[in-house]
Design an enzyme around this catalytic site. Sequence first.
Site, PDB file in Angstrom:
ATOM      1  N   HIS A  23      56.605  67.592  74.003  1.00 42.89           N
ATOM      2  CA  HIS A  23      57.028  67.432  75.393  1.00 42.89           C
ATOM      3  C   HIS A  23      56.641  68.628  76.249  1.00 42.89           C
ATOM      4  O   HIS A  23      56.413  69.739  75.747  1.00 42.89           O
ATOM      5  CB  HIS A  23      58.541  67.215  75.474  1.00 42.89           C
ATOM      6  CG  HIS A  23      59.336  68.403  74.991  1.00 42.89           C
ATOM      7  ND1 HIS A  23      59.551  69.523  75.771  1.00 42.89           N
ATOM      8  CD2 HIS A  23      59.948  68.648  73.815  1.00 42.89           C
ATOM      9  CE1 HIS A  23      60.267  70.403  75.099  1.00 42.89           C
ATOM     10  NE2 HIS A  23      60.516  69.909  73.893  1.00 42.89           N
ATOM     11  N   GLU A 135      64.260  65.892  67.780  1.00 43.09           N
ATOM     12  CA  GLU A 135      64.296  67.306  67.403  1.00 43.09           C
ATOM     13  C   GLU A 135      65.424  67.526  66.387  1.00 43.09           C
ATOM     14  O   GLU A 135      66.207  66.610  66.096  1.00 43.09           O
ATOM     15  CB  GLU A 135      64.512  68.149  68.671  1.00 43.09           C
ATOM     16  CG  GLU A 135      64.472  69.648  68.474  1.00 43.09           C
ATOM     17  CD  GLU A 135      63.162  70.158  67.869  1.00 43.09           C
ATOM     18  OE1 GLU A 135      62.954  69.896  66.660  1.00 43.09           O
ATOM     19  OE2 GLU A 135      62.385  70.837  68.565  1.00 43.09           O
TER      20      GLU A 135
END
Length: 283
Positions: A23, A135
């Site tokens: 990201h 994550e």
Amino acid sequence: MEAKPSQGLYPLHRCKTIHLVRHAQGIHNVAGEKNHDAYLSEDYFDAHLTPLGWQQVDNLHKHVKASGISNKIELVVVSPLLRTLQTAVGTFGGEGFRDGVNATPLMTAGAGNSHRPAISSLNCPPFIAVESCREHLGVHPCDRRSSITKYRELFPAVDFSLASTLTICIETDEDVLWKPDIREENKDIAARGVKFMNWLSTRKEKEIAVVTHSGFLYQTLNSFGNDCVPTVKSEISSQFANCELRSIVLVDKCMSSSDPPVTNYPGKIPFGEDLPSDIADEK
């Protein structure tokens, strides 16, 4: 003469091209660079992209267009957090809406404090959100996701509803995987990542984009490439920068995929004698 041990041949239909993307810059990245304790702050719950992060997305969008990647991708898989969803739709989504064109938006205008116009799904591949490429789970509020109900409002064309029988996909509206006092260990995220890669192997699509996170990428990719020279291993598994794209080939060595070899041709049509001379000599 034998091929070098570092070389390998694999049937094409057992290979996929995977475009891995971390990201773009999130507000938690900026705060955490100044003070690591910021990752513990609720101020950065489900962190959104910064204005700089959106600039990174715009540049990556231009790259995938100019390189032709965007025309080849058949599926976009994205971690269901705000920063990854924004990066995914901004990179691989369509342009702004046009008059008279009816297409469900990938992202609504201003979603996630973005101050950005809506992003169209016109002429785009499918987007699916998958829990198993998130994550590290736990402790850091920036890694806790919002409700799926909220995401569906902000990202209407993203599929958050895959069958709950696929345990790697989203099963609950609220985030039940994130725990306030337990941080997922590296070995566990690596195991989750390998399972995710195995799932990619079973997909019918041959060219897939995955938009995910630094920790997930690092721990997952370090599980691979141990049979390569150090330079190649590093190319696979070194840390990703914000909004970096890295393309890899995923090889199915265990026949997880059932895809037929569409480019192969069986030959001998029409049928005829074809005994090779070397085999005839052996006889």
